[in-house]
Design an enzyme around this catalytic site. Structure first.
Site, PDB file in Angstrom:
ATOM      1  CB  CYS A  47      -0.884  -0.010   1.239  1.00 50.37           C
ATOM      2  SG  CYS A  47      -1.873   1.484   1.440  1.00 50.37           S
ATOM      3  CB  CYS A  50      -0.144   2.140   5.819  1.00 43.10           C
ATOM      4  SG  CYS A  50      -1.071   0.727   5.166  1.00 43.10           S
ATOM      5  CB  CYS A  65      -8.279  -4.183 -17.699  1.00 36.99           C
ATOM      6  SG  CYS A  65      -7.279  -4.503 -16.234  1.00 36.99           S
ATOM      7  CB  CYS A  96      -5.136  -0.184   2.331  1.00 38.41           C
ATOM      8  SG  CYS A  96      -4.048  -0.659   3.704  1.00 38.41           S
ATOM      9  CB  CYS A  99      -3.880   3.547   5.734  1.00 38.90           C
ATOM     10  SG  CYS A  99      -3.552   3.243   3.991  1.00 38.90           S
ATOM     11  CG  HIS A 102      -9.766   4.050  -4.415  1.00 38.42           C
ATOM     12  ND1 HIS A 102     -10.898   3.272  -4.493  1.00 38.42           N
ATOM     13  CD2 HIS A 102      -9.353   4.258  -5.694  1.00 38.42           C
ATOM     14  CE1 HIS A 102     -11.161   3.030  -5.773  1.00 38.42           C
ATOM     15  NE2 HIS A 102     -10.229   3.616  -6.519  1.00 38.42           N
ATOM     16  CG  HIS A 105     -13.576  -0.743  -8.483  1.00 34.47           C
ATOM     17  ND1 HIS A 105     -12.888   0.385  -8.908  1.00 34.47           N
ATOM     18  CD2 HIS A 105     -14.647  -0.299  -7.790  1.00 34.47           C
ATOM     19  CE1 HIS A 105     -13.537   1.464  -8.488  1.00 34.47           C
ATOM     20  NE2 HIS A 105     -14.605   1.079  -7.815  1.00 34.47           N
ATOM     21  CG  ASP A 109     -13.747 -10.025 -15.063  1.00 29.15           C
ATOM     22  OD1 ASP A 109     -12.934  -9.843 -14.124  1.00 29.15           O
ATOM     23  OD2 ASP A 109     -14.022  -9.136 -15.882  1.00 29.15           O
ATOM     24  NE  ARG A 117     -10.934  -7.934 -14.606  1.00 33.67           N
ATOM     25  CZ  ARG A 117     -11.436  -6.710 -14.831  1.00 33.67           C
ATOM     26  NH1 ARG A 117     -10.648  -5.650 -14.827  1.00 33.67           N
ATOM     27  NH2 ARG A 117     -12.716  -6.551 -15.075  1.00 33.67           N
ATOM     28  CB  CYS A 119      -9.147  -4.010 -11.723  1.00 34.89           C
ATOM     29  SG  CYS A 119      -8.703  -2.927 -13.064  1.00 34.89           S
TER      30      CYS A 119
END
Length: 131
Positions: A47, A50, A65, A96, A99, A102, A105, A109, A117, A119
């Protein structure tokens, strides 16, 4: 699990403006532009907020992707999932769990063995090569 709490000013001082936009404001990087989308070196992805270990290179795969994709986290307790209804879609956001950064997602699939997955934005990660 010890949670990390920082003020907005502390996050801004620690992260680059681009990292802050993604990690703290739930932005996203453009596909095929992130620092790790095509990395094949062995190691651990941590992350950016942190340093918590999130994904191993052995679980990374090319989903086509444009973002780093993994079929499972190192430890499921290190990631938190929440329903995301932004942008007129229903998705599962991944953060995470230490902390609140973001990450991206998760989608159903992916490849075996999990069929998932994850992503993930490169800007939410720091890569630690294996020695």
């Amino acid at each position: 699990m010890n949670k990390v709490h920082k003020t907005d000013a502390e996050w801004r001082a620690q992260l680059s403006p681009e990292e802050y936009q993604v990690a703290r404001l739930k932005g996203t990087e453009r596909p095929f532009t992130g620092r790790y989308w095509d990395t094949t070196t062995h190691g651990i992805y941590r992350c950016v907020g942190c340093g918590t270990p999130l994904f191993e290179s052995d679980t990374k795969f090319d989903a086509g992707c444009g973002w780093p994709s993994y079929f499972e986290p190192i430890d499921p307790a290190n990631v938190r999932e929440e329903r995301d209804t932004s942008h007129g879609m229903v998705r599962t956001e991944v953060m995470c769990n230490v902390c609140g950064t973001h990450l991206g997602h998760v989608f159903p699939d992916g490849p075996p063995p999990t069929g998932l997955r994850y992503c993930i934005n490169s800007l939410s990660l720091k890569f630690e090569p294996a020695e």
